[in-house]
Design an enzyme around this catalytic site. Structure first.
Site, mmCIF file in Angstrom:
data_model
loop_
_atom_site.group_PDB
_atom_site.id
_atom_site.type_symbol
_atom_site.label_atom_id
_atom_site.label_comp_id
_atom_site.label_asym_id
_atom_site.label_seq_id
_atom_site.Cartn_x
_atom_site.Cartn_y
_atom_site.Cartn_z
ATOM 1 N N ASP A 185 0.838 -1.206 0.000
ATOM 2 C CA ASP A 185 0.000 0.000 0.000
ATOM 3 C C ASP A 185 0.872 1.255 0.000
ATOM 4 O O ASP A 185 1.953 1.268 0.593
ATOM 5 C CB ASP A 185 -0.892 -0.039 1.257
ATOM 6 C CG ASP A 185 -2.098 0.871 1.123
ATOM 7 O OD1 ASP A 185 -2.273 1.488 0.061
ATOM 8 O OD2 ASP A 185 -2.858 0.977 2.098
ATOM 9 N N ASN B 260 -10.531 -2.723 -6.450
ATOM 10 C CA ASN B 260 -9.734 -1.741 -7.216
ATOM 11 C C ASN B 260 -10.357 -1.348 -8.556
ATOM 12 O O ASN B 260 -9.997 -0.335 -9.148
ATOM 13 C CB ASN B 260 -8.300 -2.256 -7.466
ATOM 14 C CG ASN B 260 -7.424 -2.227 -6.234
ATOM 15 O OD1 ASN B 260 -6.460 -2.981 -6.127
ATOM 16 N ND2 ASN B 260 -7.741 -1.367 -5.284
HETATM 17 C C1 FPP Z 1 -1.784 0.413 -3.376
HETATM 18 O O1 FPP Z 1 -1.334 1.699 -3.594
HETATM 19 C C2 FPP Z 1 -1.370 -0.527 -4.375
HETATM 20 C C3 FPP Z 1 -2.158 -1.075 -5.355
HETATM 21 C C4 FPP Z 1 -3.519 -0.680 -5.673
HETATM 22 C C5 FPP Z 1 -1.723 -2.168 -6.166
HETATM 23 C C6 FPP Z 1 -0.350 -2.660 -5.919
HETATM 24 C C7 FPP Z 1 0.335 -2.584 -7.180
HETATM 25 C C8 FPP Z 1 1.668 -2.611 -7.315
HETATM 26 C C9 FPP Z 1 2.610 -2.794 -6.217
HETATM 27 C C10 FPP Z 1 2.231 -2.469 -8.650
HETATM 28 C C11 FPP Z 1 2.595 -3.808 -9.177
HETATM 29 C C12 FPP Z 1 1.382 -4.528 -9.439
HETATM 30 C C13 FPP Z 1 1.120 -5.213 -10.497
HETATM 31 C C14 FPP Z 1 -0.289 -5.489 -10.748
HETATM 32 C C15 FPP Z 1 2.175 -5.707 -11.393
HETATM 33 P P1 FPP Z 1 -2.430 2.839 -3.588
HETATM 34 O O2 FPP Z 1 -2.620 3.300 -4.985
HETATM 35 O O3 FPP Z 1 -3.650 2.364 -2.897
HETATM 36 O O4 FPP Z 1 -1.700 3.936 -2.722
HETATM 37 P P2 FPP Z 1 -2.417 5.085 -1.872
HETATM 38 O O5 FPP Z 1 -3.201 4.389 -0.803
HETATM 39 O O6 FPP Z 1 -1.246 5.846 -1.340
HETATM 40 O O7 FPP Z 1 -3.255 5.869 -2.833
#
Ligand code: FPP
Length: 249
Positions: A21, A69
């Site tokens: 996250d 998501n």
């Molecule tokens: C959370 O960050 C992360 C995700 C929604 C997905 C995790 C994805 C990756 C680590 C990239 C690699 C993945 C793939 C599919 C190859 P967020 O966007 O929720 O962060 P925030 O809470 O700070 O907005």
């Protein structure tokens, strides 16, 4: 400096699960787009797989895309799909070379056909590998996982006309979950300061130790892993029972 993950005498979890996250907040802090944050997140994942595979951990499950998501802005979902394609294309051969097995859990029917094919190819190519198993949770939801396992057991009951006892259901349930054959996570890590399970491996984390860190996922590195492993090694796991001290035998 020798990191904890390289030391020989620590109690190492057999299975680590990670909620990656903080990509968005990382991007915001650095003045980048959210897409750039996800790219950095994918690089952090590549790095981490290598690091974890050196520790003796046998299974690593990462939450790559949750069933919730899809409700993100269309452009972001599109970018995540692009990244997933790129990751599967560029990483599969690398994982295979390193004797790593890749497995995907989640409802893959919602993905474009070419992504489903890439997943299938990667799983097939790496199926016989004996190193660490990396399990990517894609369009995964813990409640969905439990519901589909319950449905399969119910279908079995209808077919055979035999309704198993609750104890028997408990005994058989693991085999019907998407993680069938994989031991439950011993350690669940969540980055970015959030302290929730967010519909991840709900059934499977019944006795997992939780480790929360303020580190945003793209920054997660060897020192964060060492910190999580050393916290885990200090925990006393009782699985609901009372541990008897050695003097009590
Ligand atoms: C959370 O960050 C992360 C995700 C929604 C997905 C995790 C994805 C990756 C680590 C990239 C690699 C993945 C793939 C599919 C190859 P967020 O966007 O929720 O962060 P925030 O809470 O700070 O907005």
């Amino acid at each position: 400096m020798i990191g904890i993950s390289e030391s020989q005498n620590l109690r190492i979890p057999e299975h680590i699960a990670i909620i990656m996250d903080g990509n968005g907040r990382w991007a915001q802090r650095h003045g980048f787009s959210r897409t750039a944050g996800h790219k950095k997140g994918a690089e952090a994942l590549q790095r981490l797989v290598r690091l974890v595979s050196e520790t003796g951990v046998r299974y690593l499950t990462v939450f790559g895309f949750s069933s919730e998501n899809w409700s993100r802005p269309e452009a972001e979902v599109k970018e995540l799909m692009k990244l997933l394609r790129y990751y599967l294309r560029s990483e599969t051969a690398e994982l295979h070379k390193s004797n790593i097995r890749l497995r995907v859990i989640g409802d893959r029917s919602a993905f474009d056909a070419d992504i489903v094919q890439l997943i299938h190819n990667a799983e097939k190519l790496t199926a016989g590998n004996k190193g660490i198993t990396v399990i990517m949770a894609l369009n995964y939801g813990g409640k969905f996982d439990i519901a589909q396992a319950a449905r399969r057991l119910a279908a079995q009951a209808v077919e055979t006309g035999f309704v198993p006892s609750t104890q028997e259901v408990l005994h058989q349930f693991d085999a019907h979950l998407m993680t069938s054959g994989v031991p439950d996570p011993d350690l669940l890590i969540r980055t970015s300061g959030e302290q929730r399970i967010s519909n991840f491996l709900l059934w499977q984390c019944a006795y997992a130790e939780f480790f929360f860190t303020e580190t945003l996922w793209p920054d997660f590195d060897r020192s964060d892993l060492d910190e999580a492993l050393s916290a885990y090694a200090r925990r006393e796991r009782r699985f609901g029972a009372v541990l008897r001290s050695s003097s009590e035998g």
